[in-house]
Design a protein around this motif. Sequence first.
Motif, PDB file in Angstrom:
ATOM      1  N   VAL A  33     -65.750  68.386  33.560  1.00  0.00           N
ATOM      2  CA  VAL A  33     -65.578  69.610  32.769  1.00  0.00           C
ATOM      3  C   VAL A  33     -66.775  69.833  31.844  1.00  0.00           C
ATOM      4  CG1 VAL A  33     -64.115  70.811  31.111  1.00  0.00           C
ATOM      5  CG2 VAL A  33     -63.081  69.407  32.898  1.00  0.00           C
ATOM      6  N   GLY A  34     -67.199  68.768  31.158  1.00  0.00           N
ATOM      7  CA  GLY A  34     -68.352  68.911  30.271  1.00  0.00           C
ATOM      8  C   GLY A  34     -69.606  69.296  31.027  1.00  0.00           C
ATOM      9  N   GLY A  35     -69.806  68.683  32.200  1.00  0.00           N
ATOM     10  CA  GLY A  35     -70.957  69.050  33.015  1.00  0.00           C
ATOM     11  C   GLY A  35     -70.899  70.496  33.470  1.00  0.00           C
ATOM     12  N   LEU A  36     -69.687  70.961  33.809  1.00  0.00           N
ATOM     13  CA  LEU A  36     -69.519  72.360  34.224  1.00  0.00           C
ATOM     14  C   LEU A  36     -69.815  73.319  33.075  1.00  0.00           C
ATOM     15  CD1 LEU A  36     -68.613  74.423  36.363  1.00  0.00           C
ATOM     16  CD2 LEU A  36     -66.255  74.081  35.553  1.00  0.00           C
ATOM     17  N   LEU A  37     -69.259  73.033  31.893  1.00  0.00           N
ATOM     18  CA  LEU A  37     -69.502  73.898  30.735  1.00  0.00           C
ATOM     19  C   LEU A  37     -70.983  73.946  30.379  1.00  0.00           C
ATOM     20  CD1 LEU A  37     -66.520  72.910  28.387  1.00  0.00           C
ATOM     21  CD2 LEU A  37     -66.845  75.095  29.560  1.00  0.00           C
ATOM     22  N   ALA A  38     -71.635  72.789  30.389  1.00  0.00           N
ATOM     23  CA  ALA A  38     -73.054  72.751  30.048  1.00  0.00           C
ATOM     24  C   ALA A  38     -73.893  73.470  31.097  1.00  0.00           C
ATOM     25  CB  ALA A  38     -73.506  71.297  29.892  1.00  0.00           C
ATOM     26  N   ALA A  39     -73.579  73.243  32.374  1.00  0.00           N
ATOM     27  CA  ALA A  39     -74.358  73.869  33.442  1.00  0.00           C
ATOM     28  C   ALA A  39     -74.220  75.385  33.416  1.00  0.00           C
ATOM     29  CB  ALA A  39     -73.916  73.320  34.796  1.00  0.00           C
ATOM     30  N   VAL A  40     -72.989  75.874  33.231  1.00  0.00           N
ATOM     31  CA  VAL A  40     -72.780  77.318  33.160  1.00  0.00           C
ATOM     32  C   VAL A  40     -73.499  77.901  31.952  1.00  0.00           C
ATOM     33  CG1 VAL A  40     -71.046  79.119  32.819  1.00  0.00           C
ATOM     34  CG2 VAL A  40     -70.602  77.254  34.422  1.00  0.00           C
ATOM     35  N   GLY A  59     -71.423  75.664  25.606  1.00  0.00           N
ATOM     36  CA  GLY A  59     -72.386  74.716  26.147  1.00  0.00           C
ATOM     37  C   GLY A  59     -72.502  73.466  25.292  1.00  0.00           C
ATOM     38  N   LEU A  60     -72.451  73.632  23.976  1.00  0.00           N
ATOM     39  CA  LEU A  60     -72.517  72.470  23.087  1.00  0.00           C
ATOM     40  C   LEU A  60     -71.264  71.604  23.202  1.00  0.00           C
ATOM     41  CD1 LEU A  60     -74.130  73.989  19.863  1.00  0.00           C
ATOM     42  CD2 LEU A  60     -75.161  72.389  21.494  1.00  0.00           C
ATOM     43  N   VAL A  61     -70.109  72.238  23.363  1.00  0.00           N
ATOM     44  CA  VAL A  61     -68.879  71.470  23.577  1.00  0.00           C
ATOM     45  C   VAL A  61     -68.995  70.658  24.872  1.00  0.00           C
ATOM     46  CG1 VAL A  61     -66.412  71.640  24.066  1.00  0.00           C
ATOM     47  CG2 VAL A  61     -67.420  73.030  22.246  1.00  0.00           C
ATOM     48  N   GLY A  62     -69.503  71.308  25.923  1.00  0.00           N
ATOM     49  CA  GLY A  62     -69.712  70.601  27.181  1.00  0.00           C
ATOM     50  C   GLY A  62     -70.728  69.484  27.050  1.00  0.00           C
ATOM     51  N   ALA A  63     -71.796  69.715  26.290  1.00  0.00           N
ATOM     52  CA  ALA A  63     -72.815  68.692  26.087  1.00  0.00           C
ATOM     53  C   ALA A  63     -72.241  67.481  25.365  1.00  0.00           C
ATOM     54  CB  ALA A  63     -73.979  69.279  25.285  1.00  0.00           C
ATOM     55  N   ALA A  64     -71.388  67.726  24.378  1.00  0.00           N
ATOM     56  CA  ALA A  64     -70.761  66.616  23.664  1.00  0.00           C
ATOM     57  C   ALA A  64     -69.856  65.812  24.590  1.00  0.00           C
ATOM     58  CB  ALA A  64     -69.971  67.153  22.474  1.00  0.00           C
ATOM     59  N   MET A  65     -69.106  66.504  25.439  1.00  0.00           N
ATOM     60  CA  MET A  65     -68.242  65.815  26.400  1.00  0.00           C
ATOM     61  C   MET A  65     -69.071  64.971  27.357  1.00  0.00           C
ATOM     62  SD  MET A  65     -65.610  68.952  27.228  1.00  0.00           S
ATOM     63  CE  MET A  65     -64.640  68.021  28.401  1.00  0.00           C
ATOM     64  N   LEU A  66     -70.127  65.552  27.863  1.00  0.00           N
ATOM     65  CA  LEU A  66     -70.982  64.860  28.824  1.00  0.00           C
ATOM     66  C   LEU A  66     -71.691  63.677  28.175  1.00  0.00           C
ATOM     67  CD1 LEU A  66     -71.784  65.218  31.806  1.00  0.00           C
ATOM     68  CD2 LEU A  66     -73.752  66.546  31.022  1.00  0.00           C
ATOM     69  N   GLY A  67     -72.169  63.867  26.944  1.00  0.00           N
ATOM     70  CA  GLY A  67     -72.938  62.822  26.279  1.00  0.00           C
ATOM     71  C   GLY A  67     -72.124  61.604  25.901  1.00  0.00           C
ATOM     72  N   THR A  68     -70.846  61.780  25.610  1.00  0.00           N
ATOM     73  CA  THR A  68     -70.017  60.640  25.216  1.00  0.00           C
ATOM     74  C   THR A  68     -69.461  59.864  26.404  1.00  0.00           C
ATOM     75  OG1 THR A  68     -68.097  62.125  25.058  1.00  0.00           O
ATOM     76  CG2 THR A  68     -69.313  61.681  23.028  1.00  0.00           C
ATOM     77  N   SER A  69     -69.584  60.388  27.607  1.00  0.00           N
ATOM     78  CA  SER A  69     -68.972  59.735  28.769  1.00  0.00           C
ATOM     79  C   SER A  69     -69.496  58.318  29.030  1.00  0.00           C
ATOM     80  CB  SER A  69     -69.129  60.616  30.012  1.00  0.00           C
ATOM     81  OG  SER A  69     -70.479  60.918  30.265  1.00  0.00           O
ATOM     82  N   LEU A 204     -66.251  73.189  17.479  1.00  0.00           N
ATOM     83  CA  LEU A 204     -67.459  72.488  17.055  1.00  0.00           C
ATOM     84  C   LEU A 204     -67.173  71.611  15.841  1.00  0.00           C
ATOM     85  CD1 LEU A 204     -70.076  75.376  17.422  1.00  0.00           C
ATOM     86  CD2 LEU A 204     -69.817  73.377  18.900  1.00  0.00           C
ATOM     87  N   GLY A 205     -66.286  72.082  14.958  1.00  0.00           N
ATOM     88  CA  GLY A 205     -65.902  71.285  13.808  1.00  0.00           C
ATOM     89  C   GLY A 205     -65.198  69.995  14.206  1.00  0.00           C
ATOM     90  N   VAL A 206     -64.360  70.054  15.227  1.00  0.00           N
ATOM     91  CA  VAL A 206     -63.679  68.848  15.714  1.00  0.00           C
ATOM     92  C   VAL A 206     -64.698  67.828  16.203  1.00  0.00           C
ATOM     93  CG1 VAL A 206     -62.186  67.954  17.538  1.00  0.00           C
ATOM     94  CG2 VAL A 206     -61.509  69.978  16.268  1.00  0.00           C
ATOM     95  N   TRP A 207     -65.675  68.288  16.975  1.00  0.00           N
ATOM     96  CA  TRP A 207     -66.679  67.361  17.474  1.00  0.00           C
ATOM     97  C   TRP A 207     -67.533  66.797  16.346  1.00  0.00           C
ATOM     98  CZ3 TRP A 207     -67.098  64.651  21.657  1.00  0.00           C
ATOM     99  CH2 TRP A 207     -66.439  65.066  22.814  1.00  0.00           C
ATOM    100  N   ALA A 208     -67.883  67.630  15.370  1.00  0.00           N
ATOM    101  CA  ALA A 208     -68.636  67.126  14.219  1.00  0.00           C
ATOM    102  C   ALA A 208     -67.822  66.100  13.446  1.00  0.00           C
ATOM    103  CB  ALA A 208     -69.030  68.295  13.311  1.00  0.00           C
ATOM    104  N   LEU A 209     -66.530  66.370  13.285  1.00  0.00           N
ATOM    105  CA  LEU A 209     -65.646  65.429  12.592  1.00  0.00           C
ATOM    106  C   LEU A 209     -65.579  64.106  13.341  1.00  0.00           C
ATOM    107  CD1 LEU A 209     -63.687  65.324  10.150  1.00  0.00           C
ATOM    108  CD2 LEU A 209     -61.875  66.057  11.701  1.00  0.00           C
ATOM    109  N   ALA A 210     -65.512  64.163  14.677  1.00  0.00           N
ATOM    110  CA  ALA A 210     -65.455  62.941  15.476  1.00  0.00           C
ATOM    111  C   ALA A 210     -66.761  62.149  15.369  1.00  0.00           C
ATOM    112  CB  ALA A 210     -65.168  63.295  16.927  1.00  0.00           C
ATOM    113  N   LEU A 211     -67.895  62.855  15.382  1.00  0.00           N
ATOM    114  CA  LEU A 211     -69.173  62.164  15.239  1.00  0.00           C
ATOM    115  C   LEU A 211     -69.273  61.480  13.876  1.00  0.00           C
ATOM    116  CD1 LEU A 211     -71.548  64.817  16.841  1.00  0.00           C
ATOM    117  CD2 LEU A 211     -70.995  62.559  17.760  1.00  0.00           C
ATOM    118  N   GLY A 212     -68.825  62.164  12.838  1.00  0.00           N
ATOM    119  CA  GLY A 212     -68.823  61.545  11.517  1.00  0.00           C
ATOM    120  C   GLY A 212     -67.907  60.342  11.456  1.00  0.00           C
ATOM    121  N   THR A 213     -66.746  60.456  12.095  1.00  0.00           N
ATOM    122  CA  THR A 213     -65.814  59.326  12.141  1.00  0.00           C
ATOM    123  C   THR A 213     -66.443  58.135  12.850  1.00  0.00           C
ATOM    124  OG1 THR A 213     -63.918  60.828  12.164  1.00  0.00           O
ATOM    125  CG2 THR A 213     -63.545  58.583  12.949  1.00  0.00           C
TER     126      THR A 213
END
Length: 288
Positions: A33-40, A59-69, A204-213
């Motif tokens: 899913v992250g790869g699809l969002l980023a690619a699109v 795209g940033l949400v997809g990038a975060a999904m892809l990067g954490t895999s 985006l806030g959820v992902w930022a919160l997770a990165l901070g955590t």
Amino acid sequence: MPEAPTTPAPDGRPLTAGVAVLATAVAVISVLVGGLLAAVSLTGHVLGAWPSPGSLSPGLVGAAMLGTSPGLFAVGRAARWQDVRTLVYALGVVLVGLFAVTLLNAGRLYVAHGGGIVAVLFSLGWLFVLGMLCVAALATLTWQHLGAARPARPRVLPLPAWSKPPLAVLGSAWLGIGTGLLLRPGFWAAFVPWDVARPDAQALGVWALALGTGVLGALAEDDLARTRPALLALPGTALAATLVLAVHARDVDWSSGPALSLVCMLAGLACAGASGLVLLSRSPAPVQ
């Protein structure tokens, strides 16, 4: 005379199969899913569970999904809870947070107000899969903590003293921005240097919160050996997000303070992850 049996060294609480399976399942879904969002997004088109004013935020949400895999795949290979909990707690924040954001903005979903067949089906799948993963995360984490407590393995490789102040600043920055975007998107979305809708800002806030955590969790662990999966996730997330931002550079107000701050924070993630992995690989202490 036979030797007296020796007491085994404290080895910590074992990782339950449920957490390992959850992390692997989320990793596979994140790649797809992250790869699809980023690619699109890289093609300039918009794909998401709700309408967005541009393709940068999905795209940033997809990038975060892809990067954490890569880090999530590493969780499945671990044996001890203490070696993965930094990343797994951040994963819990993402799953519960994104599902909450989806429910709070249910009326904005394509499945609620209509749209193209692809968008509606993606929206429906997003809601269903995310809900299932959220329930699974709560159940597996609860079961993990109900297990018998054992003395933790002593720290193998404490963080260098020079790294702790920058990590504290970096983690606090991601945590603070994520909290603001999640709880007060109407106010904090104005500081995002590109156009975002309310659910985009909260996601985006959820992902930022997770990165901070994750960053602050690594600081609390104070052991590079216990944060290997999290270290694997940081550089990939930073690089994937940087690629998406570079392709959509025209959509970003680079003259603004928030844009400069974002660049510094992404660079901080990349440096923290890369330097941690280098120090871990050069450690003379055996890391199991």
